[in-house]
Design a protein around this motif. Structure first.
Motif, mmCIF file in Angstrom:
data_model
loop_
_atom_site.group_PDB
_atom_site.id
_atom_site.type_symbol
_atom_site.label_atom_id
_atom_site.label_comp_id
_atom_site.label_asym_id
_atom_site.label_seq_id
_atom_site.Cartn_x
_atom_site.Cartn_y
_atom_site.Cartn_z
ATOM 1 N N ILE A 52 7.002 -4.290 -13.224
ATOM 2 C CA ILE A 52 5.671 -4.544 -13.777
ATOM 3 C C ILE A 52 5.780 -4.831 -15.270
ATOM 4 C CG2 ILE A 52 3.470 -3.435 -14.359
ATOM 5 C CD1 ILE A 52 3.678 -1.938 -11.654
ATOM 6 N N GLN A 53 6.622 -4.041 -15.930
ATOM 7 C CA GLN A 53 6.753 -4.192 -17.375
ATOM 8 C C GLN A 53 7.348 -5.558 -17.736
ATOM 9 O OE1 GLN A 53 8.808 -0.874 -19.126
ATOM 10 N NE2 GLN A 53 7.530 -1.054 -20.949
ATOM 11 N N GLN A 54 8.373 -5.955 -16.977
ATOM 12 C CA GLN A 54 9.015 -7.239 -17.274
ATOM 13 C C GLN A 54 8.173 -8.418 -16.818
ATOM 14 O OE1 GLN A 54 13.199 -7.299 -15.928
ATOM 15 N NE2 GLN A 54 13.135 -5.098 -16.200
ATOM 16 N N ILE A 79 2.632 1.868 -3.265
ATOM 17 C CA ILE A 79 1.781 2.237 -4.393
ATOM 18 C C ILE A 79 1.275 3.669 -4.284
ATOM 19 C CG2 ILE A 79 -0.486 1.775 -5.429
ATOM 20 C CD1 ILE A 79 0.150 -1.238 -4.808
ATOM 21 N N MET A 109 0.816 -1.217 0.000
ATOM 22 C CA MET A 109 0.000 0.000 0.000
ATOM 23 C C MET A 109 0.854 1.273 0.000
ATOM 24 S SD MET A 109 -3.361 -0.876 0.355
ATOM 25 C CE MET A 109 -4.101 0.336 1.447
ATOM 26 N N ALA A 138 2.241 -7.798 -11.523
ATOM 27 C CA ALA A 138 1.247 -6.742 -11.297
ATOM 28 C C ALA A 138 -0.124 -7.352 -11.043
ATOM 29 C CB ALA A 138 1.190 -5.802 -12.499
ATOM 30 N N LEU A 139 -0.454 -8.377 -11.827
ATOM 31 C CA LEU A 139 -1.756 -9.027 -11.671
ATOM 32 C C LEU A 139 -1.857 -9.693 -10.296
ATOM 33 C CD1 LEU A 139 -4.093 -9.121 -13.645
ATOM 34 C CD2 LEU A 139 -3.340 -11.381 -14.354
ATOM 35 N N PRO A 190 4.365 -8.758 -16.111
ATOM 36 C CA PRO A 190 2.981 -8.290 -15.951
ATOM 37 C C PRO A 190 2.182 -9.174 -14.982
ATOM 38 C CG PRO A 190 3.442 -8.982 -18.215
ATOM 39 C CD PRO A 190 4.736 -8.936 -17.513
ATOM 40 N N LYS A 191 2.552 -10.453 -14.872
ATOM 41 C CA LYS A 191 1.835 -11.323 -13.931
ATOM 42 C C LYS A 191 2.085 -10.916 -12.490
ATOM 43 C CE LYS A 191 1.044 -15.513 -16.544
ATOM 44 N NZ LYS A 191 1.549 -16.856 -16.854
ATOM 45 N N LEU A 203 9.771 -0.320 -9.503
ATOM 46 C CA LEU A 203 8.457 -0.952 -9.608
ATOM 47 C C LEU A 203 7.907 -0.981 -11.034
ATOM 48 C CD1 LEU A 203 6.113 -2.287 -8.083
ATOM 49 C CD2 LEU A 203 5.144 -0.017 -7.747
ATOM 50 N N LEU A 204 8.000 0.153 -11.735
ATOM 51 C CA LEU A 204 7.450 0.187 -13.096
ATOM 52 C C LEU A 204 8.166 -0.809 -14.009
ATOM 53 C CD1 LEU A 204 6.608 3.912 -13.899
ATOM 54 C CD2 LEU A 204 5.036 2.006 -13.642
ATOM 55 N N VAL A 221 -0.359 -8.720 -7.545
ATOM 56 C CA VAL A 221 -0.566 -7.651 -6.564
ATOM 57 C C VAL A 221 -2.029 -7.202 -6.595
ATOM 58 C CG1 VAL A 221 0.057 -5.296 -5.892
ATOM 59 C CG2 VAL A 221 1.832 -6.883 -6.662
ATOM 60 N N MET A 222 -2.577 -7.047 -7.800
ATOM 61 C CA MET A 222 -3.982 -6.625 -7.922
ATOM 62 C C MET A 222 -4.924 -7.664 -7.313
ATOM 63 S SD MET A 222 -4.164 -5.128 -11.762
ATOM 64 C CE MET A 222 -3.070 -3.833 -12.332
ATOM 65 N N GLN A 223 -4.621 -8.936 -7.536
ATOM 66 C CA GLN A 223 -5.481 -9.998 -6.981
ATOM 67 C C GLN A 223 -5.466 -9.961 -5.459
ATOM 68 O OE1 GLN A 223 -3.723 -13.272 -9.053
ATOM 69 N NE2 GLN A 223 -5.207 -13.210 -10.729
ATOM 70 N N MET A 233 -4.899 -7.340 -3.623
ATOM 71 C CA MET A 233 -5.632 -6.150 -3.173
ATOM 72 C C MET A 233 -7.135 -6.371 -3.307
ATOM 73 S SD MET A 233 -3.124 -3.198 -4.721
ATOM 74 C CE MET A 233 -3.732 -1.842 -3.708
#
Lengths: 124, 124
Positions: B99-101, B70, B67, B106-107, B103-104, B95-96, B109-111, B113
């Motif tokens: 995420i770019q390298q 982000i 948190m 990032a997914l 993408p899963k 971080l960016l 982390v989203m899951q 959250m």
């Protein structure tokens, strides 16, 4: 009341995200439905409702509906256009590619979710 | 009680994420502190505490502290190692790229959250 972070649409321009039109009062999705897409408001306004209460009002540049797309669970609230609206629709198959091409898009989604978690925790 | 999604560390191997050791009972961060990193448990166990309650117990493959990274706001809870632990530390500047390298990542982390938002909403 629009508390969504701004999202820079130019980041998505090259990805040919489809855009749908919704008339004022038209429902975009219903709580409890299965869902596999998230939405970005290009113009107009959308209310996110649950139990008769408006949880959030989402204006241009705002994002909604990401929860079902991300974790595959049913819509947790109902989304209704409160004005005639143009809304970009992001479907599941393209999400990883979108994140890879636009890492800031992923960060924007995470920021939105972090804000929701903090706001909800504060109301506990 | 470990409800974090599994994260595949091999995805991050090439990124040379630094790893820190924490002894049992050692604090990793305190509620209210500024923070600019998130953490992935490689081995051991971490308790996320607030107001004397354990909100979450995070084991190997689990993620916490995302948190503050982000949205730049203070730590909303305290994290304490409950066993001797090895913990990968992800700092803001990378971080960016991460995420770019991956993408899963990032997914994932989203899951995580999304799960927190749903769980918190259920407790309202």
């Amino acid at each position: 009341m629009t508390e969504n972070p701004e999202f820079d649409f130019s980041l998505l321009a090259r990805d040919n995200i489809p855009v749908r039109q919704f008339a004022a009062d038209e429902k975009i999705f219903l709580a409890g439905e299965a869902g596999s897409s998230m939405f970005i408001v290009r113009s107009g306004k959308v209310a996110i409702k649950s139990g008769g209460m408006i949880l959030e009002s989402v204006g241009p540049g705002g994002l909604f509906g990401e929860m079902a797309l991300i974790d595959g669970s049913p819509r947790s609230a109902t989304a209704v256009a409160t004005e005639d609206s143009e809304i970009a629709v992001i479907e599941q198959p393209g999400l990883l590619g979108l994140i890879q091409q636009n890492p800031k898009f992923a960060l924007t989604v995470m920021q939105l979710m972090a804000r929701r978690i903090r706001r909800t925790n504060e109301s506990l």
